[in-house]
Design an enzyme around this catalytic site. Sequence first.
Site, PDB file in Angstrom:
ATOM      1  N   HIS A  51       0.755  -1.345  -0.082  1.00 36.82           N
ATOM      2  CA  HIS A  51       0.110  -0.058  -0.136  1.00 36.82           C
ATOM      3  C   HIS A  51       0.796   1.451   0.085  1.00 36.82           C
ATOM      4  O   HIS A  51       0.394   2.356  -0.020  1.00 36.82           O
ATOM      5  CB  HIS A  51      -0.845  -0.056   1.133  1.00 36.82           C
ATOM      6  CG  HIS A  51      -1.953  -1.030   1.136  1.00 36.82           C
ATOM      7  ND1 HIS A  51      -3.097  -0.901   0.337  1.00 36.82           N
ATOM      8  CD2 HIS A  51      -2.387  -1.981   2.064  1.00 36.82           C
ATOM      9  CE1 HIS A  51      -3.777  -2.348   0.380  1.00 36.82           C
ATOM     10  NE2 HIS A  51      -3.334  -2.830   1.770  1.00 36.82           N
ATOM     11  N   GLU A  72      -5.492 -12.083   7.671  1.00 40.50           N
ATOM     12  CA  GLU A  72      -6.450 -10.978   7.649  1.00 40.50           C
ATOM     13  C   GLU A  72      -7.801 -11.224   6.969  1.00 40.50           C
ATOM     14  O   GLU A  72      -8.751 -10.341   6.654  1.00 40.50           O
ATOM     15  CB  GLU A  72      -5.795  -9.806   6.585  1.00 40.50           C
ATOM     16  CG  GLU A  72      -4.315  -9.478   6.758  1.00 40.50           C
ATOM     17  CD  GLU A  72      -3.711  -8.425   5.814  1.00 40.50           C
ATOM     18  OE1 GLU A  72      -3.923  -7.362   6.124  1.00 40.50           O
ATOM     19  OE2 GLU A  72      -3.261  -8.754   4.910  1.00 40.50           O
ATOM     20  N   ASP A 127      -8.031  -5.041   7.809  1.00 42.17           N
ATOM     21  CA  ASP A 127      -8.702  -5.861   6.720  1.00 42.17           C
ATOM     22  C   ASP A 127      -9.573  -7.079   7.418  1.00 42.17           C
ATOM     23  O   ASP A 127     -10.378  -7.401   6.953  1.00 42.17           O
ATOM     24  CB  ASP A 127      -7.593  -6.671   5.848  1.00 42.17           C
ATOM     25  CG  ASP A 127      -6.928  -5.866   4.901  1.00 42.17           C
ATOM     26  OD1 ASP A 127      -7.850  -5.433   3.976  1.00 42.17           O
ATOM     27  OD2 ASP A 127      -5.836  -5.460   4.851  1.00 42.17           O
TER      28      ASP A 127
END
Length: 260
Positions: free
Chosen positions: A44, A148, A174
Amino acid sequence: MKDLKKRLKQGETLNGCWLNAGSAITAEIVGLSGYDWVLIDLEHGSGAEIDVLHQLQALQHTPAAALVRVESTAPQRIHRVLDMGAEGVMCPKVNNADEAKAVVKGLHYPPVGSRGVAKMVRATGYGKDFNDYYRDSFENVLGVIQIETLEALNHLNEIAALDGVDVLFIGPADLTMEMGIFGEFDNPRFTDAVKAIVSAANKAGKATGILFFNPDDYNTYHNFGIRLMACGADAAFVADGARNLAAKLNAMRVAANKPA
């Protein structure tokens, strides 16, 4: 190597944070600030692979060990950052033991894995230290599996039991999103999941990690048995510092311009 894996095995609590700005300058600043480890985020973060190289070079002379989160379990992504000198790799959204096995294969040389052999890379001192690096790589390279997803919660014991999986790392955002309770980190369903992850890791003799957003939660997660702790990020540090100082200056401007 800065012995991150060995320190975790000895039961130390290790504090870290994210590097998501893609900047060698902020990486160096954070590396010198007192963290035990940092994570360069390719999933990310703003940087690309070339930025990873520059950040690893900047971090080399700091006390902070450098991990890299890659975008997937694809072995080429794992090989690349290890050859650059990462001490470990984090893989996101690993759902089951088969996917975790793919991570382990990418992390380690044969016979444990299938990592390709290249001597002329930064991790081996461009060939100078290859024999030592090869000999000690399994004991030094940290394999971090992110938990996650709901599927992963159903396969915790199988994932944790794999040789080469060193850390089950909880991704709260998540995981709570998948659970339908996004951001509710006090929700009993989430805390039960955290406890289950820690239990599976402990049973297999592995460590647990987590990224949390409020430093006041530190003791809660430590009491659960989590030892690889992450809070904060370089981009957030810059944003928070800029906003706080700008707000202070703006308030002082208003006060200064009030009629006497």
